[in-house]
Design a protein around this motif. Structure first.
Motif, PDB file in Angstrom:
ATOM      1  N   SER A 171     -28.919   7.334 -55.389  1.00 58.99           N
ATOM      2  CA  SER A 171     -27.882   8.210 -55.909  1.00 58.99           C
ATOM      3  C   SER A 171     -28.493   9.134 -56.935  1.00 58.99           C
ATOM      4  N   GLY A 172     -28.196  10.410 -56.797  1.00 58.41           N
ATOM      5  CA  GLY A 172     -28.694  11.383 -57.760  1.00 58.41           C
ATOM      6  C   GLY A 172     -27.778  11.531 -58.957  1.00 58.41           C
ATOM      7  N   GLY A 173     -26.776  10.660 -59.056  1.00 58.01           N
ATOM      8  CA  GLY A 173     -25.829  10.762 -60.166  1.00 58.01           C
ATOM      9  C   GLY A 173     -24.731  11.763 -59.855  1.00 58.01           C
ATOM     10  N   ALA A 174     -24.255  12.417 -60.861  1.00 53.14           N
ATOM     11  CA  ALA A 174     -23.122  13.332 -60.698  1.00 53.14           C
ATOM     12  C   ALA A 174     -23.510  14.645 -60.011  1.00 53.14           C
ATOM     13  N   THR A 175     -24.790  14.942 -59.965  1.00 49.33           N
ATOM     14  CA  THR A 175     -25.197  16.251 -59.465  1.00 49.33           C
ATOM     15  C   THR A 175     -25.491  16.293 -57.967  1.00 49.33           C
ATOM     16  N   THR A 176     -25.812  15.154 -57.359  1.00 49.76           N
ATOM     17  CA  THR A 176     -26.141  15.144 -55.935  1.00 49.76           C
ATOM     18  C   THR A 176     -25.491  13.954 -55.243  1.00 49.76           C
ATOM     19  N   ASP A 177     -25.428  14.020 -53.923  1.00 51.44           N
ATOM     20  CA  ASP A 177     -24.836  12.965 -53.108  1.00 51.44           C
ATOM     21  C   ASP A 177     -25.865  11.849 -52.873  1.00 51.44           C
ATOM     22  N   PHE A 178     -25.401  10.800 -52.213  1.00 48.98           N
ATOM     23  CA  PHE A 178     -26.275   9.691 -51.858  1.00 48.98           C
ATOM     24  C   PHE A 178     -27.265  10.117 -50.771  1.00 48.98           C
ATOM     25  N   ALA A 179     -28.394   9.412 -50.721  1.00 49.22           N
ATOM     26  CA  ALA A 179     -29.403   9.649 -49.693  1.00 49.22           C
ATOM     27  C   ALA A 179     -30.011   8.303 -49.301  1.00 49.22           C
ATOM     28  N   VAL A 180     -30.464   8.205 -48.060  1.00 54.76           N
ATOM     29  CA  VAL A 180     -31.093   6.987 -47.562  1.00 54.76           C
ATOM     30  C   VAL A 180     -32.576   7.240 -47.334  1.00 54.76           C
ATOM     31  N   ARG A 181     -33.380   6.288 -47.807  1.00 58.08           N
ATOM     32  CA  ARG A 181     -34.837   6.343 -47.626  1.00 58.08           C
ATOM     33  C   ARG A 181     -35.253   5.151 -46.790  1.00 58.08           C
ATOM     34  N   GLY A 182     -36.052   5.392 -45.761  1.00 62.50           N
ATOM     35  CA  GLY A 182     -36.595   4.327 -44.930  1.00 62.50           C
ATOM     36  C   GLY A 182     -38.077   4.177 -45.181  1.00 62.50           C
ATOM     37  N   GLU A 183     -38.489   2.953 -45.417  1.00 67.20           N
ATOM     38  CA  GLU A 183     -39.882   2.663 -45.758  1.00 67.20           C
ATOM     39  C   GLU A 183     -40.459   1.730 -44.704  1.00 67.20           C
ATOM     40  N   LEU A 184     -41.558   2.146 -44.083  1.00 67.15           N
ATOM     41  CA  LEU A 184     -42.222   1.351 -43.053  1.00 67.15           C
ATOM     42  C   LEU A 184     -43.259   0.438 -43.694  1.00 67.15           C
ATOM     43  N   HIS A 185     -43.145  -0.863 -43.384  1.00 69.87           N
ATOM     44  CA  HIS A 185     -44.114  -1.857 -43.857  1.00 69.87           C
ATOM     45  C   HIS A 185     -44.947  -2.334 -42.680  1.00 69.87           C
ATOM     46  N   PHE A 186     -46.239  -2.430 -42.905  1.00 63.29           N
ATOM     47  CA  PHE A 186     -47.186  -2.884 -41.892  1.00 63.29           C
ATOM     48  C   PHE A 186     -47.407  -4.382 -42.100  1.00 63.29           C
ATOM     49  N   ASN A 187     -46.829  -5.203 -41.245  1.00 60.60           N
ATOM     50  CA  ASN A 187     -46.860  -6.651 -41.445  1.00 60.60           C
ATOM     51  C   ASN A 187     -48.193  -7.296 -41.085  1.00 60.60           C
ATOM     52  N   LYS A 188     -48.912  -6.706 -40.141  1.00 54.82           N
ATOM     53  CA  LYS A 188     -50.155  -7.332 -39.677  1.00 54.82           C
ATOM     54  C   LYS A 188     -51.406  -6.581 -40.122  1.00 54.82           C
ATOM     55  N   GLU A 189     -51.210  -5.512 -40.878  1.00 57.30           N
ATOM     56  CA  GLU A 189     -52.328  -4.727 -41.386  1.00 57.30           C
ATOM     57  C   GLU A 189     -52.194  -4.631 -42.898  1.00 57.30           C
ATOM     58  N   ASN A 190     -53.300  -4.507 -43.559  1.00 62.37           N
ATOM     59  CA  ASN A 190     -53.297  -4.380 -45.013  1.00 62.37           C
ATOM     60  C   ASN A 190     -53.194  -2.898 -45.387  1.00 62.37           C
ATOM     61  N   LYS A 191     -52.007  -2.316 -45.154  1.00 65.52           N
ATOM     62  CA  LYS A 191     -51.767  -0.911 -45.458  1.00 65.52           C
ATOM     63  C   LYS A 191     -50.598  -0.789 -46.425  1.00 65.52           C
ATOM     64  N   LYS A 192     -50.630   0.272 -47.176  1.00 71.11           N
ATOM     65  CA  LYS A 192     -49.563   0.582 -48.119  1.00 71.11           C
ATOM     66  C   LYS A 192     -48.304   1.008 -47.345  1.00 71.11           C
ATOM     67  N   PRO A 193     -47.093   0.601 -47.779  1.00 66.97           N
ATOM     68  CA  PRO A 193     -45.867   1.054 -47.104  1.00 66.97           C
ATOM     69  C   PRO A 193     -45.777   2.579 -47.090  1.00 66.97           C
ATOM     70  N   LYS A 194     -45.108   3.086 -46.073  1.00 64.84           N
ATOM     71  CA  LYS A 194     -45.041   4.537 -45.850  1.00 64.84           C
ATOM     72  C   LYS A 194     -43.574   4.953 -45.714  1.00 64.84           C
ATOM     73  N   ASN A 195     -43.180   6.002 -46.437  1.00 62.35           N
ATOM     74  CA  ASN A 195     -41.839   6.563 -46.282  1.00 62.35           C
ATOM     75  C   ASN A 195     -41.763   7.307 -44.956  1.00 62.35           C
ATOM     76  N   ILE A 196     -40.825   6.899 -44.096  1.00 62.13           N
ATOM     77  CA  ILE A 196     -40.703   7.549 -42.787  1.00 62.13           C
ATOM     78  C   ILE A 196     -39.338   8.195 -42.579  1.00 62.13           C
ATOM     79  N   TYR A 197     -38.397   7.948 -43.499  1.00 62.63           N
ATOM     80  CA  TYR A 197     -37.044   8.467 -43.299  1.00 62.63           C
ATOM     81  C   TYR A 197     -36.439   8.852 -44.641  1.00 62.63           C
ATOM     82  N   TRP A 198     -35.852  10.063 -44.695  1.00 65.32           N
ATOM     83  CA  TRP A 198     -35.165  10.530 -45.895  1.00 65.32           C
ATOM     84  C   TRP A 198     -34.057  11.462 -45.441  1.00 65.32           C
ATOM     85  N   ASN A 199     -32.804  11.036 -45.652  1.00 67.77           N
ATOM     86  CA  ASN A 199     -31.676  11.865 -45.222  1.00 67.77           C
ATOM     87  C   ASN A 199     -30.591  11.849 -46.286  1.00 67.77           C
ATOM     88  N   TYR A 200     -30.027  13.000 -46.484  1.00 63.04           N
ATOM     89  CA  TYR A 200     -29.009  13.267 -47.500  1.00 63.04           C
ATOM     90  C   TYR A 200     -27.619  13.014 -46.927  1.00 63.04           C
TER      91      TYR A 200
END
Length: 117
Positions: free
Chosen positions: A54-83
């Motif tokens: 939530s951006g508070g009073a100035t903006t609407d809600f947004a959803v962020r999707g984060e991809l986690h690599f379960n079998k690899e030693n990689k940092k999570p990656k943002n793959i989805y962002w929608n307002y």
């Protein structure tokens, strides 16, 4: 002397362009948000975790999707962002394809960012 008159403004333009990208479009700078759900891929290679921000009073809600690599030693990656969203409906079609709120993504390569699409 003439080359400096061309090179310096060109470098400043490149720096300004990168700064604008970093400030407004870089998926690595998204707010963390509050965890709402997660979905594991059929073979367990990936997990997508969804967060609502939530951006508070100035903006609407947004959803962020984060991809986690379960079998690899990689940092999570943002793959989805929608307002204008507060929920994440996620469904895996196969081990490399997930649909988040109607947006089909082939992981780990595709990214949906409402600011660019």
């Amino acid at each position: 002397m003439r080359q400096k008159k061309i090179i310096i403004p060109l470098l400043l333009l490149i720096l300004l362009g990168y700064g604008m990208y970093w400030a407004f479009f870089d998926m690595g700078r998204l707010p963390k948000g509050d965890f709402i759900s997660e979905a594991d891929s059929p073979n367990g290679d990936y997990t997508v975790k969804a967060y609502v921000s939530s951006g508070g009073a100035t903006t609407d809600f947004a959803v962020r999707g984060e991809l986690h690599f379960n079998k690899e030693n990689k940092k999570p990656k943002n793959i989805y962002w929608n307002y204008h969203e507060q929920q994440a409906v996620m469904k895996w079609l196969d081990q490399d394809t997930v649909v988040i709120n109607g947006h089909r993504l082939d992981v780990p390569y595709d990214v949906f960012n409402f600011r660019k699409n």
